[in-house]
Design a protein around this motif. Structure first.
Motif, mmCIF file in Angstrom:
data_model
loop_
_atom_site.group_PDB
_atom_site.id
_atom_site.type_symbol
_atom_site.label_atom_id
_atom_site.label_comp_id
_atom_site.label_asym_id
_atom_site.label_seq_id
_atom_site.Cartn_x
_atom_site.Cartn_y
_atom_site.Cartn_z
ATOM 1 N N TRP A 201 53.563 40.646 38.351
ATOM 2 C CA TRP A 201 53.190 41.493 39.478
ATOM 3 C C TRP A 201 52.528 40.665 40.581
ATOM 4 O O TRP A 201 52.920 40.742 41.746
ATOM 5 N N THR A 202 51.520 39.889 40.232
ATOM 6 C CA THR A 202 50.812 39.099 41.257
ATOM 7 C C THR A 202 51.741 38.075 41.887
ATOM 8 O O THR A 202 51.673 37.822 43.094
ATOM 9 N N GLU A 203 52.633 37.495 41.090
ATOM 10 C CA GLU A 203 53.566 36.503 41.619
ATOM 11 C C GLU A 203 54.551 37.142 42.594
ATOM 12 O O GLU A 203 54.885 36.557 43.630
ATOM 13 N N ALA A 204 55.010 38.354 42.264
ATOM 14 C CA ALA A 204 56.001 39.024 43.104
ATOM 15 C C ALA A 204 55.439 39.343 44.486
ATOM 16 O O ALA A 204 56.131 39.199 45.500
ATOM 17 N N TRP A 205 54.176 39.762 44.557
ATOM 18 C CA TRP A 205 53.592 40.117 45.849
ATOM 19 C C TRP A 205 53.279 38.891 46.693
ATOM 20 O O TRP A 205 53.033 39.007 47.900
ATOM 21 N N GLU A 206 53.295 37.703 46.066
ATOM 22 C CA GLU A 206 53.059 36.465 46.812
ATOM 23 C C GLU A 206 54.370 35.800 47.247
ATOM 24 O O GLU A 206 54.375 34.910 48.093
ATOM 25 N N ALA A 207 55.481 36.223 46.650
ATOM 26 C CA ALA A 207 56.762 35.570 46.901
ATOM 27 C C ALA A 207 57.235 35.796 48.339
ATOM 28 O O ALA A 207 57.084 36.888 48.904
ATOM 29 N N TYR B 80 51.705 53.187 29.408
ATOM 30 C CA TYR B 80 52.745 52.430 28.708
ATOM 31 C C TYR B 80 52.389 50.932 28.682
ATOM 32 O O TYR B 80 53.077 50.112 29.289
ATOM 33 N N PRO B 81 51.297 50.565 28.018
ATOM 34 C CA PRO B 81 50.812 49.178 28.059
ATOM 35 C C PRO B 81 51.779 48.160 27.454
ATOM 36 O O PRO B 81 51.822 47.016 27.906
ATOM 37 N N GLU B 82 52.542 48.553 26.462
ATOM 38 C CA GLU B 82 53.486 47.615 25.842
ATOM 39 C C GLU B 82 54.561 47.210 26.847
ATOM 40 O O GLU B 82 54.885 46.028 26.999
ATOM 41 N N GLN B 83 55.128 48.200 27.523
ATOM 42 C CA GLN B 83 56.187 47.922 28.500
ATOM 43 C C GLN B 83 55.635 47.222 29.745
ATOM 44 O O GLN B 83 56.341 46.454 30.397
ATOM 45 N N ALA B 84 54.375 47.488 30.080
ATOM 46 C CA ALA B 84 53.807 46.975 31.329
ATOM 47 C C ALA B 84 53.014 45.682 31.153
ATOM 48 O O ALA B 84 52.349 45.236 32.090
ATOM 49 N N LYS B 85 53.102 45.040 30.005
ATOM 50 C CA LYS B 85 52.220 43.896 29.734
ATOM 51 C C LYS B 85 52.383 42.752 30.735
ATOM 52 O O LYS B 85 51.439 41.995 30.972
ATOM 53 N N ASP B 86 53.545 42.613 31.359
ATOM 54 C CA ASP B 86 53.758 41.524 32.324
ATOM 55 C C ASP B 86 53.558 41.950 33.769
ATOM 56 O O ASP B 86 53.671 41.131 34.687
ATOM 57 N N VAL B 87 53.269 43.241 33.991
ATOM 58 C CA VAL B 87 53.032 43.730 35.355
ATOM 59 C C VAL B 87 51.799 44.627 35.401
ATOM 60 O O VAL B 87 51.647 45.440 36.305
ATOM 61 N N ASP C 104 44.100 31.040 33.775
ATOM 62 C CA ASP C 104 45.156 32.051 33.882
ATOM 63 C C ASP C 104 44.825 33.179 34.847
ATOM 64 O O ASP C 104 45.523 34.193 34.891
ATOM 65 N N THR C 105 43.745 33.032 35.626
ATOM 66 C CA THR C 105 43.398 34.076 36.588
ATOM 67 C C THR C 105 43.744 33.642 38.007
ATOM 68 O O THR C 105 43.917 32.455 38.287
ATOM 69 N N VAL C 106 43.810 34.629 38.900
ATOM 70 C CA VAL C 106 44.127 34.365 40.300
ATOM 71 C C VAL C 106 43.447 35.423 41.167
ATOM 72 O O VAL C 106 43.292 36.566 40.738
ATOM 73 N N ARG C 107 42.998 35.038 42.365
ATOM 74 C CA ARG C 107 42.507 36.025 43.326
ATOM 75 C C ARG C 107 43.708 36.548 44.108
ATOM 76 O O ARG C 107 44.426 35.787 44.740
ATOM 77 N N SER C 108 43.892 37.851 44.046
ATOM 78 C CA SER C 108 45.083 38.451 44.654
ATOM 79 C C SER C 108 44.715 39.765 45.349
ATOM 80 O O SER C 108 43.835 40.494 44.895
ATOM 81 N N ARG C 109 45.423 40.048 46.445
ATOM 82 C CA ARG C 109 45.255 41.321 47.147
ATOM 83 C C ARG C 109 46.298 42.343 46.703
ATOM 84 O O ARG C 109 46.401 43.430 47.270
ATOM 85 N N SER C 110 47.058 42.027 45.679
ATOM 86 C CA SER C 110 48.245 42.809 45.332
ATOM 87 C C SER C 110 47.964 44.188 44.751
ATOM 88 O O SER C 110 48.859 45.030 44.708
ATOM 89 N N TRP C 111 46.746 44.456 44.302
ATOM 90 C CA TRP C 111 46.450 45.761 43.731
ATOM 91 C C TRP C 111 45.577 46.622 44.633
ATOM 92 O O TRP C 111 45.818 47.815 44.782
ATOM 93 N N THR C 112 44.544 46.048 45.226
ATOM 94 C CA THR C 112 43.583 46.872 45.968
ATOM 95 C C THR C 112 43.585 46.612 47.472
ATOM 96 O O THR C 112 43.010 47.385 48.227
ATOM 97 N N GLY C 113 44.169 45.515 47.909
ATOM 98 C CA GLY C 113 44.159 45.187 49.323
ATOM 99 C C GLY C 113 43.072 44.200 49.700
ATOM 100 O O GLY C 113 43.099 43.622 50.788
#
Length: 376
Positions: free
Chosen positions: A291-297, A323-330, A272-281
């Motif tokens: 979140w990670t999927e959106a930046w790859e789309a 707001y961890p409950e609301q942000a659980k998917d992003v 369930d993990t992925v290497r992504s540049r979507s948070w830090t560059g």
């Protein structure tokens, strides 16, 4: 269980624990390991508060501080943090900020009140990490400073050495390890791609022996998704002086992780993990989510370089914490592939002792196997 490096630092077990939680730093060191506090995201004043608390609760035990000075980043060479921040802000396309904000809004994540918003550029450059180094060096129990990205600048290495401390740096390739050693780094941390946070793309079982062979007498710590004593035994058998762990401490009882985020980690599998540049560059291993999927789309903005991407996403990180409950998917969930084994909360002390016990068992099993073969 003491390696030469463990003896040098005065610790019982060669288990190094990177964490952003001060309680975990203390718990690890008290259990015989070596706690390392991640400084990125703290202002110098906040870091001073965290280290003072650790000093008051850790007794006479040593610990470390981890900083982030990338080997390459936008604005490199500028030593005025305020000026650098403004220059970088001017380079950020508005569409990136808009995209990040709309992504949070679509998931119902509330805004942070203006009075609570943190600085966008905290500890991701030499100009901003420099004050963190000064704070760390003012605390005598800090015996090690580690740089998470790249070889530390020469003046930083010199200053740390002059204070009697050790310098460590992470790498993802043998060539990087050699550059670290040639620059005067005392300990090289070789992190395989399985690890959480910023990683390269080479697996641990390939990377560790390559780095050990390239380093010669410079000690290496093995990193990359380590969470068991069997992995520790394998690293020591290859010639590592210890193990550098991180993800493992996200689900201990002492960790300051909100319940919603903790459940996400406990439920995740190793795939369930992925290497992504979507948070830090820079490529960073984390849990895959909306979140990670959106930046790859296709058609959406590409992540910017470091540190500009985090200047875009720092507000999202803060909103996710608040707001961890609301942000659980992003939410930002940096974690390694060992997350598949992190399926229950345990006290830090139990994690340390279980790793040591399993390492000893694995070593004895190998010893017995070799003796049996010798008798035949």
């Amino acid at each position: 269980m003491q390696t030469e490096l463990a003896k040098k630092l005065g610790i019982e077990f060669p288990i190094f624990a990177f964490t952003h939680c001060r309680d975990v730093v203390v718990a690890v060191s008290k259990a015989g390991g070596f706690g390392v506090l991640g400084a990125v995201g703290f202002t110098p004043e906040q870091l001073e508060t965290e280290l003072t608390w650790i000093d008051e609760n850790i007794g006479d035990l040593p610990y470390g501080v981890d900083i982030v000075i990338p080997g390459k980043y936008e604005g490199m060479g500028e030593d005025d943090a305020t000026k650098l921040e403004q220059e970088l802000k001017d380079l950020i396309p508005e569409q990136h900020r808009k995209f990040a904000n709309e992504l949070l809004e679509s998931h119902g994540v509330p805004e942070i009140p203006d009075a609570e918003k943190m600085q966008e550029l905290l500890g991701w450059t030499e100009a901003t990490a420099g004050p963190q180094v000064q704070v760390a060096l003012s605390h005598p129990k800090v015996k090690l400073l580690a740089n998470a990205l790249g070889t530390p600048p020469p003046d930083v290495i010199e200053e740390i050495h002059a204070s009697g401390r050790l310098v460590a740096a992470l790498c993802g390739a043998a060539s990087q390890a050699v550059r670290h050693a040639n620059a005067g780094v005392d300990i090289v941390i070789a992190q395989g791609t399985e690890g959480g946070g910023h990683t390269g793309d080479v697996g641990s079982m390939v990377l560790w022996p390559e780095v050990i062979d390239a380093l010669g007498d410079t000690p290496m710590l093995a990193a990359g998704g380590i969470g068991t004593g069997r992995q520790m035994a394998a690293a020591l058998a290859m010639g590592a002086q210890g193990v550098w762990t991180g993800s493992l401490w996200l689900t201990v009882e002492e960790a300051d992780v909100p319940p919603a985020q903790m459940k996400t980690l406990l439920d995740a599998g190793s795939r369930d993990t992925v290497r992504s540049r979507s948070w830090t560059g820079k490529p960073c291993r984390m849990l895959r989510n909306d979140w990670t999927e959106a930046w790859e789309a296709e058609g959406n903005p590409d992540p910017l370089g470091m540190p500009m991407q985090f200047m875009v996403t720092s507000n999202a990180v803060q909103r996710g914490h608040k707001y961890p409950e609301q942000a659980k998917d992003v939410n930002f969930n940096p974690v390694g592939q060992i997350v598949g084994r992190m399926n229950k909360m345990r006290p830090t002390r139990d994690v340390i002792f279980d790793m040591v016990s399993e390492c000893i068992d694995a070593t004895e099993r190998m010893h017995n196997l070799m003796n049996q073969n010798a008798e035949v």
